[in-house]
Design a protein around this motif. Structure first.
Motif, short mmCIF file in Angstrom:
data_model
loop_
_atom_site.label_atom_id
_atom_site.label_comp_id
_atom_site.label_asym_id
_atom_site.label_seq_id
_atom_site.Cartn_x
_atom_site.Cartn_y
_atom_site.Cartn_z
N LYS A 185 23.68 -3.45 0.16
CA LYS A 185 24.07 -3.69 -1.23
C LYS A 185 23.27 -2.84 -2.19
CE LYS A 185 24.37 -7.57 -3.64
NZ LYS A 185 24.45 -8.99 -4.04
N SER A 186 21.99 -2.65 -1.87
CA SER A 186 21.16 -1.89 -2.79
C SER A 186 21.57 -0.44 -2.83
CB SER A 186 19.68 -2.00 -2.39
OG SER A 186 19.42 -1.19 -1.26
N LYS A 220 12.37 1.39 -2.59
CA LYS A 220 12.28 0.36 -3.63
C LYS A 220 13.03 -0.91 -3.23
CE LYS A 220 13.57 -0.38 -8.43
NZ LYS A 220 12.48 -1.02 -9.14
N GLU A 221 14.19 -0.66 -2.63
CA GLU A 221 14.98 -1.81 -2.15
C GLU A 221 15.63 -1.39 -0.85
OE1 GLU A 221 17.67 -4.43 -4.85
OE2 GLU A 221 17.45 -2.45 -5.77
N GLY A 230 0.81 -1.21 0.00
CA GLY A 230 0.00 0.00 0.00
C GLY A 230 0.85 1.26 0.00
N GLU A 231 2.13 1.12 0.36
CA GLU A 231 2.98 2.31 0.37
C GLU A 231 3.45 2.58 -1.04
OE1 GLU A 231 5.98 1.86 3.39
OE2 GLU A 231 7.21 3.35 2.39
N ARG A 232 3.45 3.85 -1.42
CA ARG A 232 3.89 4.21 -2.77
C ARG A 232 5.38 3.90 -2.93
NH1 ARG A 232 6.24 8.72 -4.77
NH2 ARG A 232 6.16 9.73 -2.73
N GLU A 233 5.72 3.38 -4.12
CA GLU A 233 7.13 3.08 -4.33
C GLU A 233 7.89 4.36 -4.62
OE1 GLU A 233 8.85 0.38 -7.63
OE2 GLU A 233 9.75 2.38 -7.64
N HIS A 286 20.56 7.75 -9.80
CA HIS A 286 21.23 9.02 -9.53
C HIS A 286 20.81 9.63 -8.20
CE1 HIS A 286 17.77 11.73 -10.61
NE2 HIS A 286 17.38 10.63 -11.22
N LYS A 287 19.59 9.32 -7.77
CA LYS A 287 19.11 9.93 -6.53
C LYS A 287 19.77 9.28 -5.32
CE LYS A 287 14.89 9.03 -7.88
NZ LYS A 287 15.29 8.62 -9.24
N ARG A 288 19.95 7.96 -5.41
CA ARG A 288 20.63 7.29 -4.30
C ARG A 288 22.10 7.68 -4.26
NH1 ARG A 288 18.59 1.45 -2.46
NH2 ARG A 288 16.41 2.02 -2.11
N ILE A 289 22.68 7.80 -5.44
CA ILE A 289 24.09 8.21 -5.47
C ILE A 289 24.23 9.60 -4.86
CG2 ILE A 289 26.01 8.76 -7.01
CD1 ILE A 289 25.03 6.55 -8.83
N ALA A 290 23.25 10.46 -5.15
CA ALA A 290 23.28 11.80 -4.55
C ALA A 290 23.30 11.71 -3.03
CB ALA A 290 22.08 12.61 -5.01
#
Lengths: 235, 540, 309
Positions: free
Chosen positions: B17-18, B12-13, B4-7, B25-29
């Motif tokens: 490791k993820s 997402k993960e 029910g939670e928006r991805e 690019h957003k995670r790298i930021a």
């Protein structure tokens, strides 16, 4: 230019597993890869450029001692290497063409030839370095460069200046050789992929982009050779 | 991910490791955000020690060698591991693809490689710090750095060398992305100035950083193999080092400031509800600064032993580069004219930026003037000048940008009251720290002095400066605390908490991994505040 | 000179101050005047070419004034007057060594008389230092391997800070001293005590001891060029270049004789690199300079009779 939205891209993705998810079309991916390599080469020009700048300054100031340094380099080996590299650029261009035409065997042969020629270059370079080592022309405590400034039998060579020549010689050709080693490694990887028939008329970007890199490494040598070996040679 | 939670890109993960193998690019930021914040506090800690030592004229807190290491590593860490990467690698990485309507940068894996290179460089820097440090000054002048010091010059040089490649690859990614990844309808003239600013920055990163790389490599080789390229005792020229070093390091200051200017444009437009005044001039000014910035490097060398005529040329060119900067300040101010202005934290930082960047830039005019520069170069005047631009300008812009886009990045609102308090503390603390240093410089206090007991008349201004530094420190620690707090307890943010223009505000906060459900087709101009009916919502 | 610098500084301060006040005021006024009000919308203004050009050109013109004024000052700072008194300076980690032409040696303190043009001819024994006297508004980096020059003209008696302004290692902040400006008669008194050997005389003695005089004879028969009157004049080199015989040329000729061979001479001069100290080098340079017609300066003492050609 209006790209079709996602739907078409998904179709293409199904057709072409090489299309990466964040690109809308293959054309965009290819263009991006090409531009990326050209931009990277621009940075490499600036990287080598700093060294060329230092070299040119000292060449101008210490032209006598640097002339002697140039004369002590083996122009036969250096010239051979130049020919070897130019041939390897030919073979890599042929590899790209073969990929464009889907000639799988030719791709592999040309890539292997390119790598071989690259290794020949490195081998000859190794011989030259060995010679320099044996002659005590390697900068460091054992450095010894006797002789006179070309055309001036009375003027002994300034050891400090000569050391600077050889420092720059080793750093410039060493970095060039490092780039070649990376290039050979790159081609090994691409040859492996070519053996798995990854490349064809619809996807040959890695071959082309690696080819660009290789041509650049070749061009750097084409500048290095006359600057290091040929200037003041005939004095 | 809970049902029910928006991805979003955050949920997402899960798992280390993820994050460490992400190409988003957003995670790298965010990876960068953590790393540069870490180095910011290290550099800041060194600064605090410096200021504490300078409270008294005598060198009584640390030894001379230690002090020399402190200012060296403060400079190296702040410049190479905070200021250069901060905005591009955090905000640029996060926002540019979204702002242009793309799913990611052109080369996501290269992006991750950039971060790893930064980490490797950072690790080498940490190694240097923890093993006795380096005391060459961040400028590494020869032959001091190559022949006369016994500290970890090689590892420091290599650390910066590696970090430089991180910078180069980020620039490469941004240039190719801007050229090739824009969504249909997103023409160059519709790009947000934030994107233009990063494009200009990237050009400098690409063309300038390699020269630093080769220069540092030559210094490292010189040290390791006892060469003489920059050592007069062995036939080399120390001025050649300076030319090569400053050829990068001057444009580097534009790498640091241009992204900040991009941020300020976004903020000022949003909180004035107006499109930018003079879009074309602003975009051209960014490019102009980038290009002309490559032509002025020897203004760091007016008294170094260069020829009279070279000095004159570089002085003249330095005045050329001041013009586009002035244009930008006037344009931001004009954007506010007849706007509908509110005073949220990002806007307060933008105000601060405009004022302090103006002061810093004006003092640059002093330095560009040969007659004045002879007197104030290598004194605290220069220190004050560049801190006005880098801290009063750049860091404030960075904080303003972090507050502005925090809701987008984290999905949470930061507490507005605390935000404004921190902004005020930063502004007051900053001025108190650095304004006295202009006076100190003109009075003649040289840079990099551990002990000034021969000139006790310098003390009162130093005390003021240190007092300001403590206020500034509080102003910096506060946002760290409340940003972290907001991640758990902050009010959930709507897609567009500021009713701002720009594609990044049309995606959810935080955005999904691939940014857009459908590739957008852009039919509107940048800063279309005429079409946006709503004002900025009242602070929550 | 210092007054000129201060005048320019004040001019810059005034202009910058006005600019700062203007921007701050505008920002604040706009922030308040145009704050969000119910029912009022922002007015979209695209820009104005006229304004852009105006606020580019006017600042540019003002900048050119800053540039020109600063350049003029710099030009004067870089051209020591002809008959300046010379002081040879050797900087090292972490002290300043001065030698007056009369032979007085000082460490970290430099005595000069009021009203005299003083030219510092400086080199470093190790790393880059910088000679900085805030009161005189002058600064010049001091480099190893070559001479750099600074000059000043003190007008007020007093003791003024001397700082090293280029980071040079551990005791960079300890490399401080003072310039003591004295009334002329006090300076004479200070000079008088000591009985030092003038620098050029030291140089002359070295010139003989080191064997220079064997080749550099004061006629045309020597294996080396005649050094009388060469200082300050152009020299034709055997590769066709022409250089001016300044302090750096003389220094280089002693340390690296092969670098510039004078036209018509063989490159047989041995190098003295590593065999003489910087102070000895200075003495030799001073001696060679003294061989030229124009009286090279002294920092005071008895006035030398000026030779009228």
């Amino acid at each position: 230019m209006h790209n079709s939205p996602i739907a078409t891209a998904d179709q293409e993705a199904h057709q072409n597993p090489a299309l990466l998810h964040h690109f809308a079309t293959e054309e965009q991916q290819k263009d991006a890869a090409s531009l990326g390599m050209w931009v990277f080469l621009a940075t490499e020009i600036m990287f080598f450029g700093g060294m060329f700048c230092a070299y040119l300054v000292y060449r101008y100031w210490y032209f006598g001692d640097f002339g002697a340094g140039s004369q002590s380099l083996n122009v036969v080996l250096g010239g051979t290497n130049t020919a070897v590299l130019i041939c390897s650029s030919l073979t890599v261009a042929l590899a790209v063409r073969a990929a464009q035409l889907g000639q799988q065997k030719v791709i592999i042969i040309c890539l292997i030839l390119t790598m071989l020629l690259g290794l020949v270059f490195l081998g000859i370079k190794g011989v030259e370095y060995h010679d320099k080592f044996v002659e005590h022309h390697v900068p460091g405590p054992g450095f010894h460069f006797p002789g006179h400034v070309p055309g001036h039998p009375d003027i002994p060579i300034n050891q400090h200046h000569a050391q600077i020549f050889f420092s720059l010689y080793f750093i410039m050709t060493g970095l060039h050789a490092l780039h070649m080693i990376i290039g050979v490694g790159l081609f090994a990887f691409i040859t492996y992929n070519a053996m798995r028939r990854r490349y064809g008329p619809d996807y040959y970007t890695p071959v082309e982009v690696a080819g660009l890199y290789w041509h650049f490494v070749d061009i750097i040598w084409i500048y290095l050779f006359p600057l290091l070996y040929l200037i003041d040679r005939s004095k | 991910m809970a049902s029910g939670e928006r991805e979003t890109y955050l949920n997402k993960e899960y798992g280390i490791k993820s994050w460490l193998l992400t190409v988003d690019h957003k995670r790298i930021a965010l990876l960068y955000l953590v790393s540069i914040t870490f180095f910011f506090f290290i550099g800041g800690f060194f600064a605090l020690l410096i200021r504490l030592e300078l409270l008294t004229p005598a060198g009584d807190l640390v030894q001379a060698d230690t002090y020399n290491k402190l200012f060296t590593m403060h400079g190296q860490v702040m410049v190479f591991f905070f200021l250069i990467p901060a905005v591009p690698a955090v905000l640029g990485n996060f926002l540019i693809p979204i702002m242009i309507g793309a799913k990611d940068l052109a080369f996501p894996r290269v992006n991750l490689l950039s971060w790893y290179l930064y980490i490797i460089g950072g690790a080498l820097m940490l190694y240097t710090i923890l093993n006795g440090g380096v005391d060459t000054g961040w400028t590494f002048y020869t032959p001091l750095s190559t022949e006369f010091l016994n500290t970890h010059v090689v590892t420091a040089g290599l650390a910066i060398f590696v970090a430089g490649f991180s910078s180069i690859l980020t620039g490469l990614n941004f240039v190719v992305t801007t050229h090739r990844m824009r969504a249909p309808g997103m023409t160059w003239s519709r790009l947000p100035l934030f994107v233009w600013a990063h494009y200009a920055t990237s050009i400098i990163q690409l063309l300038g950083t390699p020269v630093l790389a080769i220069t540092l490599l030559l210094v490292v080789c010189e040290r390791l193999f006892h060469l003489g390229i920059f050592n007069p005792a062995l036939g080399g020229d120390p001025l050649l080092f300076q030319h090569l070093f400053w050829f990068y390091s001057h444009p580097a200051v534009y790498i640091m400031i241009l992204p900040g200017m991009g941020i300020v444009s976004e903020i000022v437009c949003c909180f004035s509800r107006k499109r930018i005044f003079g879009y074309t001039a602003m975009a051209l000014a960014l490019l102009g600064i980038a290009v002309v910035g490559f032509l002025v490097w020897a203004h760091h060398m007016f008294v170094a032993g260069i020829s009279l005529y070279a000095a004159m040329i570089f002085s003249l060119l330095s005045y050329f580069v001041a013009v586009p900067s002035a244009i930008k300040v006037f344009n931001w101010t004009s954007t506010m004219y007849k706007g509908s202005i509110t005073y949220q934290t990002p806007m307060l930082y933008a105000f601060g930026f405009i004022g302090l960047f103006t002061m810093g830039g004006l003092t640059g005019l002093f330095l560009a003037s040969l007659g004045i520069d002879v007197h104030v170069t290598d004194t605290y005047f220069v220190v004050a000048h560049f801190h006005y631009i880098m801290v009063g300008g750049m860091v404030m812009a960075y904080l303003g940008g972090m507050h502005f886009w925090w809701p987008k990045i984290s999905g949470r609102m930061y507490p507005e009251g605390w935000g404004r308090l921190a902004a005020l503390l930063v502004f007051v603390g900053f001025n108190l720290t650095f304004f006295p240093q202009f006076i100190l410089g003109y009075m003649g206090m040289p840079r990099r002095y551990w002990d000034y007991s021969h000139s006790p008349e310098f003390q009162i201004l130093n005390v003021l400066s240190t007092a300001g530094a403590t206020v500034l420190a509080v102003g910096y620690v506060l946002p760290m605390i409340y940003f972290l707090w907001s991640m758990r307890y902050g009010k959930p943010a709507p897609d567009n908490p500021w009713n701002a223009a720009g594609l990044e505000w049309m995606v959810p906060s935080p955005p999904p991994t691939f940014n857009f459900e459908e590739q957008p087709v852009v039919t509107w101009e940048a800063y279309n505040y005429d079409e946006i009916k709503e004002e900025v919502p009242v602070a929550q | 000179m210092a007054n000129n610098v201060d005048a320019l500084y004040i001019f810059l301060l005034v202009v910058s101050g006005m600019m700062t006040v203007a921007i701050f005021t505008l920002v604040l006024v706009f922030a308040v005047r145009y704050r969000k009000r119910p029912g009022q919308r922002a007015e979209q203004i695209d820009g104005s070419h006229a304004l852009e050009i105006t606020w580019s050109l006017i600042p540019f013109c003002i900048f050119m004034v800053f540039f020109a004024w600063g350049a003029i000052i710099f030009f004067q700072e870089r051209k020591p007057p002809q008959n300046s008194a010379e002081v040879y300076t050797v900087a090292k980690q972490w002290m300043w060594k001065f030698e007056h032409m009369e032979g007085q040696r000082e460490i970290n303190e430099l005595h000069v008389p009021i009203g005299r043009d003083v030219k510092m001819i400086m080199t470093s024994q190790d790393v880059i230092h910088s000679f900085f006297v805030p009161a005189f508004r002058i600064k010049q980096d001091v480099l190893p391997g070559r001479y750099t020059v600074a000059w000043f003209h003190a007008t007020k008696a007093g003791t003024y800070h001397l700082f090293c302004a280029e980071y040079c290692g551990t005791m960079h902040s300890g490399m401080v001293g003072s310039v003591v400006v004295m009334e002329p008669k006090d300076y004479e008194a200070w000079m008088g005590g000591g009985g030092n050997q003038p620098l050029a005389v030291t140089g002359e003695k070295l010139f003989t001891e080191l064997g220079c005089v064997t080749c550099h004879r004061s006629d045309t028969q020597g294996r080396g060029p005649n050094l009388v009157s060469i200082f300050g004049k152009p020299v034709l080199l055997e590769d066709g270049r022409t250089v001016v015989a300044d302090e750096n040329y003389i220094r280089e000729s002693i340390l690296q004789p092969g670098a510039k061979i004078v036209n018509g001479f063989k490159p047989i001069m041995p190098t003295f690199q590593g065999q003489i100290s910087d102070e000895q080098l200075n003495a030799l340079v001073a001696y060679v300079k003294s061989l030229s017609q124009a009286p090279s300066g002294q920092t005071g003492g008895r006035k030398m009779a000026t030779a009228t050609p």
